[in-house]
Design a protein around this motif. Sequence first.
Motif, PDB file in Angstrom:
ATOM      1  N   ALA A 189       0.838  -1.202   0.000  1.00 54.62           N
ATOM      2  CA  ALA A 189       0.000   0.000   0.000  1.00 54.62           C
ATOM      3  C   ALA A 189       0.872   1.251   0.000  1.00 54.62           C
ATOM      4  O   ALA A 189       2.006   1.232   0.500  1.00 54.62           O
ATOM      5  CB  ALA A 189      -0.909  -0.015   1.241  1.00 54.62           C
ATOM      6  N   GLY A 190       0.372   2.334  -0.565  1.00 52.24           N
ATOM      7  CA  GLY A 190       1.150   3.569  -0.558  1.00 52.24           C
ATOM      8  C   GLY A 190       0.443   4.686  -1.292  1.00 52.24           C
ATOM      9  O   GLY A 190      -0.580   4.476  -1.952  1.00 52.24           O
ATOM     10  N   THR A 191       0.993   5.891  -1.129  1.00 57.08           N
ATOM     11  CA  THR A 191       0.456   7.065  -1.814  1.00 57.08           C
ATOM     12  C   THR A 191       1.132   7.197  -3.173  1.00 57.08           C
ATOM     13  O   THR A 191       2.363   7.168  -3.270  1.00 57.08           O
ATOM     14  CB  THR A 191       0.714   8.332  -0.974  1.00 57.08           C
ATOM     15  N   ARG A 192       0.366   7.328  -4.200  1.00 53.52           N
ATOM     16  CA  ARG A 192       0.904   7.402  -5.557  1.00 53.52           C
ATOM     17  C   ARG A 192       0.235   8.548  -6.321  1.00 53.52           C
ATOM     18  O   ARG A 192      -0.932   8.864  -6.092  1.00 53.52           O
ATOM     19  CB  ARG A 192       0.658   6.095  -6.319  1.00 53.52           C
ATOM     20  N   THR A 193       1.014   9.130  -7.221  1.00 52.01           N
ATOM     21  CA  THR A 193       0.498  10.173  -8.099  1.00 52.01           C
ATOM     22  C   THR A 193       0.167   9.559  -9.461  1.00 52.01           C
ATOM     23  O   THR A 193       0.995   8.843 -10.037  1.00 52.01           O
ATOM     24  CB  THR A 193       1.523  11.303  -8.261  1.00 52.01           C
ATOM     25  N   ILE A 194      -1.017   9.848  -9.947  1.00 56.27           N
ATOM     26  CA  ILE A 194      -1.462   9.321 -11.229  1.00 56.27           C
ATOM     27  C   ILE A 194      -1.373  10.427 -12.285  1.00 56.27           C
ATOM     28  O   ILE A 194      -1.878  11.538 -12.081  1.00 56.27           O
ATOM     29  CB  ILE A 194      -2.920   8.811 -11.154  1.00 56.27           C
ATOM     30  N   GLY A 216      -9.189   2.557  -5.659  1.00 53.67           N
ATOM     31  CA  GLY A 216      -8.263   1.777  -4.840  1.00 53.67           C
ATOM     32  C   GLY A 216      -8.913   0.440  -4.578  1.00 53.67           C
ATOM     33  O   GLY A 216      -9.855   0.377  -3.785  1.00 53.67           O
ATOM     34  N   GLY A 217      -8.481  -0.589  -5.273  1.00 59.55           N
ATOM     35  CA  GLY A 217      -9.217  -1.843  -5.254  1.00 59.55           C
ATOM     36  C   GLY A 217     -10.573  -1.612  -5.891  1.00 59.55           C
ATOM     37  O   GLY A 217     -10.662  -1.108  -7.027  1.00 59.55           O
ATOM     38  N   ALA A 218     -11.640  -1.896  -5.157  1.00 55.73           N
ATOM     39  CA  ALA A 218     -12.981  -1.671  -5.686  1.00 55.73           C
ATOM     40  C   ALA A 218     -13.588  -0.367  -5.187  1.00 55.73           C
ATOM     41  O   ALA A 218     -14.730  -0.046  -5.509  1.00 55.73           O
ATOM     42  CB  ALA A 218     -13.881  -2.850  -5.298  1.00 55.73           C
ATOM     43  N   THR A 219     -12.832   0.384  -4.388  1.00 56.67           N
ATOM     44  CA  THR A 219     -13.355   1.609  -3.781  1.00 56.67           C
ATOM     45  C   THR A 219     -13.002   2.824  -4.629  1.00 56.67           C
ATOM     46  O   THR A 219     -11.830   3.039  -4.965  1.00 56.67           O
ATOM     47  CB  THR A 219     -12.775   1.811  -2.364  1.00 56.67           C
ATOM     48  N   LYS A 220     -14.010   3.585  -4.962  1.00 53.41           N
ATOM     49  CA  LYS A 220     -13.764   4.803  -5.733  1.00 53.41           C
ATOM     50  C   LYS A 220     -13.075   5.845  -4.849  1.00 53.41           C
ATOM     51  O   LYS A 220     -13.589   6.211  -3.787  1.00 53.41           O
ATOM     52  CB  LYS A 220     -15.080   5.361  -6.269  1.00 53.41           C
ATOM     53  N   LEU A 221     -11.927   6.319  -5.306  1.00 50.27           N
ATOM     54  CA  LEU A 221     -11.166   7.300  -4.523  1.00 50.27           C
ATOM     55  C   LEU A 221     -11.424   8.725  -4.992  1.00 50.27           C
ATOM     56  O   LEU A 221     -11.252   9.674  -4.230  1.00 50.27           O
ATOM     57  CB  LEU A 221      -9.665   6.993  -4.616  1.00 50.27           C
ATOM     58  N   GLY A 222     -11.800   8.872  -6.253  1.00 49.61           N
ATOM     59  CA  GLY A 222     -12.044  10.211  -6.751  1.00 49.61           C
ATOM     60  C   GLY A 222     -12.175  10.208  -8.259  1.00 49.61           C
ATOM     61  O   GLY A 222     -11.942   9.187  -8.921  1.00 49.61           O
ATOM     62  N   SER A 223     -12.579  11.329  -8.797  1.00 55.34           N
ATOM     63  CA  SER A 223     -12.662  11.477 -10.248  1.00 55.34           C
ATOM     64  C   SER A 223     -12.188  12.867 -10.631  1.00 55.34           C
ATOM     65  O   SER A 223     -12.331  13.822  -9.854  1.00 55.34           O
ATOM     66  CB  SER A 223     -14.085  11.232 -10.748  1.00 55.34           C
ATOM     67  N   VAL A 224     -11.622  12.956 -11.820  1.00 55.98           N
ATOM     68  CA  VAL A 224     -11.083  14.230 -12.318  1.00 55.98           C
ATOM     69  C   VAL A 224     -11.549  14.396 -13.754  1.00 55.98           C
ATOM     70  O   VAL A 224     -11.395  13.478 -14.574  1.00 55.98           O
ATOM     71  CB  VAL A 224      -9.537  14.238 -12.288  1.00 55.98           C
ATOM     72  N   ASN A 225     -12.154  15.517 -14.066  1.00 57.04           N
ATOM     73  CA  ASN A 225     -12.528  15.817 -15.449  1.00 57.04           C
ATOM     74  C   ASN A 225     -11.453  16.703 -16.075  1.00 57.04           C
ATOM     75  O   ASN A 225     -11.100  17.749 -15.510  1.00 57.04           O
ATOM     76  CB  ASN A 225     -13.885  16.535 -15.494  1.00 57.04           C
ATOM     77  N   VAL A 226     -10.937  16.282 -17.214  1.00 58.03           N
ATOM     78  CA  VAL A 226      -9.847  17.031 -17.838  1.00 58.03           C
ATOM     79  C   VAL A 226     -10.252  17.484 -19.239  1.00 58.03           C
ATOM     80  O   VAL A 226     -11.098  16.875 -19.880  1.00 58.03           O
ATOM     81  CB  VAL A 226      -8.561  16.177 -17.925  1.00 58.03           C
ATOM     82  N   ASN A 227      -9.624  18.539 -19.655  1.00 60.90           N
ATOM     83  CA  ASN A 227      -9.836  19.087 -21.003  1.00 60.90           C
ATOM     84  C   ASN A 227      -8.811  18.463 -21.940  1.00 60.90           C
ATOM     85  O   ASN A 227      -7.629  18.849 -21.919  1.00 60.90           O
ATOM     86  CB  ASN A 227      -9.698  20.604 -20.964  1.00 60.90           C
ATOM     87  N   GLY A 275      -3.667  13.665 -10.006  1.00 64.73           N
ATOM     88  CA  GLY A 275      -3.745  13.849  -8.573  1.00 64.73           C
ATOM     89  C   GLY A 275      -3.003  12.753  -7.835  1.00 64.73           C
ATOM     90  O   GLY A 275      -2.369  11.885  -8.449  1.00 64.73           O
ATOM     91  N   THR A 276      -3.053  12.813  -6.532  1.00 67.01           N
ATOM     92  CA  THR A 276      -2.351  11.860  -5.669  1.00 67.01           C
ATOM     93  C   THR A 276      -3.359  11.228  -4.713  1.00 67.01           C
ATOM     94  O   THR A 276      -4.146  11.954  -4.080  1.00 67.01           O
ATOM     95  CB  THR A 276      -1.238  12.577  -4.883  1.00 67.01           C
ATOM     96  N   TRP A 277      -3.318   9.906  -4.601  1.00 71.38           N
ATOM     97  CA  TRP A 277      -4.249   9.192  -3.734  1.00 71.38           C
ATOM     98  C   TRP A 277      -3.502   8.099  -2.980  1.00 71.38           C
ATOM     99  O   TRP A 277      -2.396   7.695  -3.375  1.00 71.38           O
ATOM    100  CB  TRP A 277      -5.372   8.547  -4.558  1.00 71.38           C
ATOM    101  N   SER A 278      -4.124   7.581  -1.934  1.00 68.02           N
ATOM    102  CA  SER A 278      -3.580   6.456  -1.171  1.00 68.02           C
ATOM    103  C   SER A 278      -4.237   5.170  -1.663  1.00 68.02           C
ATOM    104  O   SER A 278      -5.473   5.048  -1.626  1.00 68.02           O
ATOM    105  CB  SER A 278      -3.848   6.649   0.325  1.00 68.02           C
ATOM    106  N   PHE A 279      -3.401   4.226  -2.106  1.00 70.02           N
ATOM    107  CA  PHE A 279      -3.906   2.990  -2.692  1.00 70.02           C
ATOM    108  C   PHE A 279      -3.562   1.805  -1.789  1.00 70.02           C
ATOM    109  O   PHE A 279      -2.501   1.779  -1.148  1.00 70.02           O
ATOM    110  CB  PHE A 279      -3.278   2.760  -4.073  1.00 70.02           C
ATOM    111  N   PRO A 280      -4.431   0.808  -1.765  1.00 68.69           N
ATOM    112  CA  PRO A 280      -4.105  -0.414  -1.036  1.00 68.69           C
ATOM    113  C   PRO A 280      -3.171  -1.286  -1.864  1.00 68.69           C
ATOM    114  O   PRO A 280      -2.992  -1.079  -3.073  1.00 68.69           O
ATOM    115  CB  PRO A 280      -5.478  -1.074  -0.872  1.00 68.69           C
ATOM    116  N   ALA A 281      -2.577  -2.291  -1.208  1.00 61.38           N
ATOM    117  CA  ALA A 281      -1.791  -3.267  -1.956  1.00 61.38           C
ATOM    118  C   ALA A 281      -2.726  -4.075  -2.840  1.00 61.38           C
ATOM    119  O   ALA A 281      -3.897  -4.295  -2.512  1.00 61.38           O
ATOM    120  CB  ALA A 281      -1.049  -4.180  -0.976  1.00 61.38           C
TER     121      ALA A 281
END
Length: 536
Positions: free
Chosen positions: A457-462, A482-493, A505-511
């Motif tokens: 597990a760790g914090t990663r930037t996507i 993160g696994g089956a859990t939605k961590l967030g969404s980003v709309n981009v141009n 962005g950066t989120w914390s992901f499980p192993a």
Amino acid sequence: MRPFRPPMVAAVAALCLSACGPQDTVENAPPSAVEDTRTPEQSEAQRTPHELNEAFARAAGEFQVPADLLKAIAYAETRFEMLSTQQEFEGMPAAHGLMALRGENLARGARLAGVTEEAARTKPEENIRAAAALLSSYAAQAGLDRSDVGAWAPVVVKLSGITHPDAQAEYVHRDVYGVMRKGMVARTPEGRVAVSLMPSEVAARFDSPRVRAMLAGPDYAAAVWRPSPNYGSRPTGAQGDVQMIVIHTCEGTYSSCWSWLTNSASGVSAHYVVREDGGEISQLVRESDRGWHVGASYDPSLNGGTMGSLSGVSVNHFSVGIEHGGSASQSSFPAGQIEASAKLSCDISKGQAVPIDSYHIVAHGKLQPASRTDPGPNWPWSTYLSKVKSYCGTPSTTAITVDSDNALNDSAKGYIELTGTWASASSTPNYFGSDYLYAATEAVSEPATFHFYLPTAGTRTISAWWTSGTNRSTATPFVVYGGATKLGSVNVNQQVGGGAWNTLGTWSFPAGWNKVQVSRWAPAGFVVVADAIRVQ
């Protein structure tokens, strides 16, 4: 006074038509400047193209000011360069000339010397005379013994305009009287002596810097912690994630810079300030907090179209600011300062997962071109970024890139999975790998899903890569799990930012297995592009 200017490189545009319809011209920003090929000795010599010993001697004799004191002030302020700075901070006027005279000091010095402000601002000898005349008037008011060089210290502090007691002590003892004790010689580009200052046993009659244990910076242990009251909280979500390092110059000395940025009346701050010789760094604001160092909202068109999702957002929300003692107009930057700053940028980059490239380590002037030019055309960008990369080592082996073509993926680390109708294309240039995928927007998700595996597990930037064009959606959804859990969404141009990594962005992901989906659920009439993602 400043004959040297490195050549600038023009931006290059990519123009194409693709199978997806008409495309925009996409301007990819070049590195912020080209390499400075001068040797350190050549760079330093460009600072002082004229022989100035006689000018200092004449001004000293005319106004009864010690010549060595004038030289030492000039060295501390400008390294003997005839500068014309910009205003970096509100309330601190721009400095001019060898002696860095500002605002009312320039006007009063010119009057006392009997020259115009324009002459005091632009002519080396008149600039020295104006400073000498002003110092002399301060000395007369103080009634000091002019033969005692140490007694001039309070007058030197008054000329500097520095208000913080610790900064005053550091400036007068280390910067001005320090150079008199050590001595120095500056040479012209032709090798002649421009200014010489013989070492002397002189001590400033001024309170010494306080002997006390200096706390280390909370985020950078090599820095001195001098907290500023001028900061705020970063917003939550992607807009508050640190994604950029902004390089500034103080338009003044290191001491005056951190003094001003820790003054509540200034209303400005940066996270760090780097001394001219790199011998000291001050941390003023925690990296987790929002410093007040850029007075502009983010415009992706100024930065190669990257990070389009942050358009219109205050740069301060998602950046760390580094100020440097010096000026945007100076001819060169000391090697020690570049080294120290590069180590600091590496540390920030690693700690905040900021990519080391010219889109994420950028100039203040690049983001705010209407009113700022710092750190100026002579900041050695190529050398600087190379040093940051060198200190950080090779890119992390844990970084994972997942391409839209599974033939290019290590299936144990990542793969792409498609739902619905997606087509591949390679007609728009600047794609990642062998091609890219696109699909029409409509009110269905039917995503392209990039899966990636983390052993721990760790914090990663996507970050995501796409090809841009006028038919791309301006609100392409990237949904992060993160696994089956939605961590967030980003709309981009996706009409901008093509051919480059764009930080989502950066989120914390499980192993285990995690995923990033590119959804088609966006306003109809466009296409969304799934090309590649990077996990760092």
